[in-house]
Write a protein that holds these residues in place. Structure first.
Motif, PDB file in Angstrom:
ATOM      1  N   GLN A 201       0.831  -1.205   0.000  1.00 43.27           N
ATOM      2  CA  GLN A 201       0.000   0.000   0.000  1.00 43.27           C
ATOM      3  C   GLN A 201       0.864   1.253   0.000  1.00 43.27           C
ATOM      4  OE1 GLN A 201      -3.349   0.300  -0.352  1.00 43.27           O
ATOM      5  NE2 GLN A 201      -2.868   2.482  -0.518  1.00 43.27           N
ATOM      6  N   ALA A 202       1.973   1.223   0.744  1.00 40.89           N
ATOM      7  CA  ALA A 202       2.879   2.375   0.782  1.00 40.89           C
ATOM      8  C   ALA A 202       3.490   2.622  -0.584  1.00 40.89           C
ATOM      9  CB  ALA A 202       3.977   2.138   1.823  1.00 40.89           C
ATOM     10  N   ALA A 203       3.892   1.544  -1.258  1.00 46.31           N
ATOM     11  CA  ALA A 203       4.472   1.680  -2.592  1.00 46.31           C
ATOM     12  C   ALA A 203       3.442   2.228  -3.580  1.00 46.31           C
ATOM     13  CB  ALA A 203       4.989   0.328  -3.079  1.00 46.31           C
ATOM     14  N   LYS A 204       2.188   1.781  -3.443  1.00 41.68           N
ATOM     15  CA  LYS A 204       1.116   2.259  -4.322  1.00 41.68           C
ATOM     16  C   LYS A 204       0.852   3.744  -4.101  1.00 41.68           C
ATOM     17  CE  LYS A 204      -3.669   1.248  -5.631  1.00 41.68           C
ATOM     18  NZ  LYS A 204      -4.845   0.369  -5.352  1.00 41.68           N
ATOM     19  N   THR A 205       0.850   4.177  -2.845  1.00 44.43           N
ATOM     20  CA  THR A 205       0.621   5.597  -2.527  1.00 44.43           C
ATOM     21  C   THR A 205       1.759   6.448  -3.058  1.00 44.43           C
ATOM     22  OG1 THR A 205      -0.614   5.004  -0.531  1.00 44.43           O
ATOM     23  CG2 THR A 205       0.255   7.254  -0.665  1.00 44.43           C
ATOM     24  N   GLU A 206       2.990   5.996  -2.855  1.00 42.85           N
ATOM     25  CA  GLU A 206       4.138   6.757  -3.340  1.00 42.85           C
ATOM     26  C   GLU A 206       4.097   6.902  -4.854  1.00 42.85           C
ATOM     27  OE1 GLU A 206       8.909   6.050  -3.485  1.00 42.85           O
ATOM     28  OE2 GLU A 206       7.948   5.979  -1.517  1.00 42.85           O
ATOM     29  N   GLU A 207       3.738   5.820  -5.543  1.00 42.83           N
ATOM     30  CA  GLU A 207       3.639   5.889  -7.002  1.00 42.83           C
ATOM     31  C   GLU A 207       2.553   6.865  -7.436  1.00 42.83           C
ATOM     32  OE1 GLU A 207       2.893   2.947 -10.862  1.00 42.83           O
ATOM     33  OE2 GLU A 207       3.120   2.108  -8.862  1.00 42.83           O
ATOM     34  N   ALA A 208       1.435   6.877  -6.715  1.00 41.60           N
ATOM     35  CA  ALA A 208       0.337   7.802  -7.041  1.00 41.60           C
ATOM     36  C   ALA A 208       0.779   9.250  -6.866  1.00 41.60           C
ATOM     37  CB  ALA A 208      -0.871   7.506  -6.157  1.00 41.60           C
ATOM     38  N   ILE A 209       1.565   9.527  -5.829  1.00 39.68           N
ATOM     39  CA  ILE A 209       2.064  10.878  -5.591  1.00 39.68           C
ATOM     40  C   ILE A 209       2.991  11.309  -6.719  1.00 39.68           C
ATOM     41  CG2 ILE A 209       3.491  12.315  -4.082  1.00 39.68           C
ATOM     42  CD1 ILE A 209       2.487  10.554  -1.732  1.00 39.68           C
ATOM     43  N   LEU A 210       3.932  10.444  -7.068  1.00 39.40           N
ATOM     44  CA  LEU A 210       4.881  10.770  -8.135  1.00 39.40           C
ATOM     45  C   LEU A 210       4.159  10.984  -9.462  1.00 39.40           C
ATOM     46  CD1 LEU A 210       7.699   8.213  -7.241  1.00 39.40           C
ATOM     47  CD2 LEU A 210       7.911  10.700  -7.180  1.00 39.40           C
TER      48      LEU A 210
ATOM     49  N   VAL B 263       1.898  21.394  -2.937  1.00 41.86           N
ATOM     50  CA  VAL B 263       1.688  20.082  -2.313  1.00 41.86           C
ATOM     51  C   VAL B 263       0.196  19.774  -2.259  1.00 41.86           C
ATOM     52  CG1 VAL B 263       1.873  18.779  -0.152  1.00 41.86           C
ATOM     53  CG2 VAL B 263       3.828  20.107  -0.985  1.00 41.86           C
ATOM     54  N   ARG B 264      -0.613  20.786  -1.985  1.00 41.59           N
ATOM     55  CA  ARG B 264      -2.068  20.594  -1.951  1.00 41.59           C
ATOM     56  C   ARG B 264      -2.589  20.136  -3.310  1.00 41.59           C
ATOM     57  NH1 ARG B 264      -5.961  22.332   1.489  1.00 41.59           N
ATOM     58  NH2 ARG B 264      -4.445  23.638   2.593  1.00 41.59           N
ATOM     59  N   ASP B 265      -2.063  20.748  -4.389  1.00 39.52           N
ATOM     60  CA  ASP B 265      -2.469  20.339  -5.739  1.00 39.52           C
ATOM     61  C   ASP B 265      -2.151  18.857  -5.971  1.00 39.52           C
ATOM     62  OD1 ASP B 265      -3.266  22.931  -6.385  1.00 39.52           O
ATOM     63  OD2 ASP B 265      -1.292  23.459  -7.189  1.00 39.52           O
ATOM     64  N   ILE B 266      -0.963  18.472  -5.565  1.00 39.24           N
ATOM     65  CA  ILE B 266      -0.521  17.088  -5.766  1.00 39.24           C
ATOM     66  C   ILE B 266      -1.397  16.119  -4.972  1.00 39.24           C
ATOM     67  CG2 ILE B 266       1.388  15.461  -5.396  1.00 39.24           C
ATOM     68  CD1 ILE B 266       3.289  17.892  -5.820  1.00 39.24           C
ATOM     69  N   CYS B 267      -1.698  16.497  -3.733  1.00 39.74           N
ATOM     70  CA  CYS B 267      -2.522  15.635  -2.889  1.00 39.74           C
ATOM     71  C   CYS B 267      -3.935  15.469  -3.456  1.00 39.74           C
ATOM     72  CB  CYS B 267      -2.593  16.200  -1.473  1.00 39.74           C
ATOM     73  SG  CYS B 267      -1.019  16.111  -0.586  1.00 39.74           S
TER      74      CYS B 267
ATOM     75  N   GLY C 205      -0.992  14.863   5.059  1.00 36.77           N
ATOM     76  CA  GLY C 205      -0.251  14.051   6.017  1.00 36.77           C
ATOM     77  C   GLY C 205       0.364  12.833   5.342  1.00 36.77           C
ATOM     78  N   ALA C 206      -0.393  12.220   4.426  1.00 39.70           N
ATOM     79  CA  ALA C 206       0.117  11.056   3.695  1.00 39.70           C
ATOM     80  C   ALA C 206       1.281  11.461   2.803  1.00 39.70           C
ATOM     81  CB  ALA C 206      -0.996  10.431   2.863  1.00 39.70           C
ATOM     82  N   PHE C 207       1.161  12.650   2.213  1.00 37.60           N
ATOM     83  CA  PHE C 207       2.260  13.132   1.363  1.00 37.60           C
ATOM     84  C   PHE C 207       3.548  13.236   2.170  1.00 37.60           C
ATOM     85  CE2 PHE C 207       5.062  16.413  -0.184  1.00 37.60           C
ATOM     86  CZ  PHE C 207       5.117  16.186  -1.552  1.00 37.60           C
TER      87      PHE C 207
ATOM     88  N   GLU D 125      11.814  17.053  -2.805  1.00 35.02           N
ATOM     89  CA  GLU D 125      12.304  15.674  -2.781  1.00 35.02           C
ATOM     90  C   GLU D 125      11.718  14.854  -3.921  1.00 35.02           C
ATOM     91  OE1 GLU D 125      12.776  11.810   0.187  1.00 35.02           O
ATOM     92  OE2 GLU D 125      11.741  13.599   0.892  1.00 35.02           O
ATOM     93  N   LEU D 126      10.558  15.297  -4.422  1.00 31.44           N
ATOM     94  CA  LEU D 126       9.965  14.619  -5.572  1.00 31.44           C
ATOM     95  C   LEU D 126      10.929  14.619  -6.757  1.00 31.44           C
ATOM     96  CD1 LEU D 126       6.362  16.098  -5.489  1.00 31.44           C
ATOM     97  CD2 LEU D 126       6.960  13.708  -5.102  1.00 31.44           C
ATOM     98  N   LEU D 127      11.672  15.710  -6.902  1.00 29.63           N
ATOM     99  CA  LEU D 127      12.602  15.808  -8.023  1.00 29.63           C
ATOM    100  C   LEU D 127      13.706  14.767  -7.919  1.00 29.63           C
ATOM    101  CD1 LEU D 127      12.983  19.674  -8.307  1.00 29.63           C
ATOM    102  CD2 LEU D 127      11.809  18.158  -9.908  1.00 29.63           C
ATOM    103  N   LEU D 128      14.115  14.466  -6.701  1.00 32.88           N
ATOM    104  CA  LEU D 128      15.205  13.522  -6.514  1.00 32.88           C
ATOM    105  C   LEU D 128      14.748  12.077  -6.671  1.00 32.88           C
ATOM    106  CD1 LEU D 128      17.045  15.162  -3.488  1.00 32.88           C
ATOM    107  CD2 LEU D 128      17.371  15.544  -5.933  1.00 32.88           C
ATOM    108  N   ARG D 129      13.468  11.850  -6.469  1.00 31.54           N
ATOM    109  CA  ARG D 129      12.937  10.491  -6.575  1.00 31.54           C
ATOM    110  C   ARG D 129      11.956  10.342  -7.724  1.00 31.54           C
ATOM    111  NH1 ARG D 129      10.838   9.564  -0.603  1.00 31.54           N
ATOM    112  NH2 ARG D 129      10.084   7.622  -1.511  1.00 31.54           N
ATOM    113  N   GLY D 130      11.833  11.415  -8.508  1.00 34.69           N
ATOM    114  CA  GLY D 130      10.807  11.444  -9.546  1.00 34.69           C
ATOM    115  C   GLY D 130      11.056  10.560 -10.743  1.00 34.69           C
TER     116      GLY D 130
END
Length: 209
Positions: free
Chosen positions: A10-19, A36-40, A48-50, A59-64
């Protein structure tokens, strides 16, 4: 699947959705204009999940680029049945160019600016990444067929091609996306392939080092 495994999935799925949400938003607006609000809202999560997954928007840029490997894997799966390793390399490069163009030169510029500010900016050339491993696999198959550049191993060639084509992307960024990326990558690859074919007949896994 036990509780720990479900939480991890579930964590991996959420992270992928954010990216994915961040990249989609940044295609239409500058990175600085996306909050950040737009992304959420786009990802359907709370702020909070973000912040549970990312310390900041930057940090999104470094892991994007994590979705790149999934993108490439999907492209090769769609090309399943293509036995010629040189054609699979072409699929990889075409997918690489398409992924980069979808991100846009401005977002890529921000990414590389952030990477250059890291303590170890070269760590993105990671031989364990799917994209690098897939490219190496194609080159190893060519090696087994006796098609290679004499004096160089498949590992050396994978590293060389990775660095070359990333350099083309950086040139594309510097020129602000003023030319289509794929025709440039394709032309360079066809030049490399013709060199393999003209020199490979004199090389074999037993004689090349």
């Amino acid at each position: 699947m036990d509780y720990s495994a479900r939480r991890k999935a579930q964590a991996a799925k959420t992270e992928e959705a954010i990216l994915q949400a961040a990249m989609e938003l940044c295609r239409g607006r500058r990175f600085e204009q996306v909050s950040v609000r737009d992304i959420c809202q786009k990802a359907g999560i709370t702020t909070g999940a973000f912040y549970h997954h990312f310390r900041s928007k930057e940090e999104l840029l470094l892991r994007g680029f994590a979705p790149l490997d999934r993108y490439m894997k999907h492209a090769l799966e769609e090309a399943e049945g293509t036995e010629d390793p040189s054609q699979r390399l072409l699929v990889l490069l075409r997918s690489y160019a398409r992924f980069m163009e979808e991100q846009g030169w401005e977002l890529l510029l921000r990414y590389y600016q952030r990477r250059l500010g890291e303590a170890d900016p070269g760590r993105s050339i990671d031989p364990t990444r799917y994209t690098h491993r897939a490219m190496l696999g194609c080159l190893e198959e060519l090696w087994e067929k006796g098609i290679s550049i004499p004096g160089h191993t498949p590992e050396w060639m994978a590293d060389f091609l990775f660095r070359h084509f990333r350099g083309v992307v950086i040139d594309w960024i510097i020129r602000q996306g003023s030319y289509p990326l794929w025709p440039k990558l394709e032309g360079d690859y066809l030049l490399f392939r013709s060199f393999f074919q003209s020199t490979g007949c004199t090389s074999s896994p037993e004689t090349a080092h």
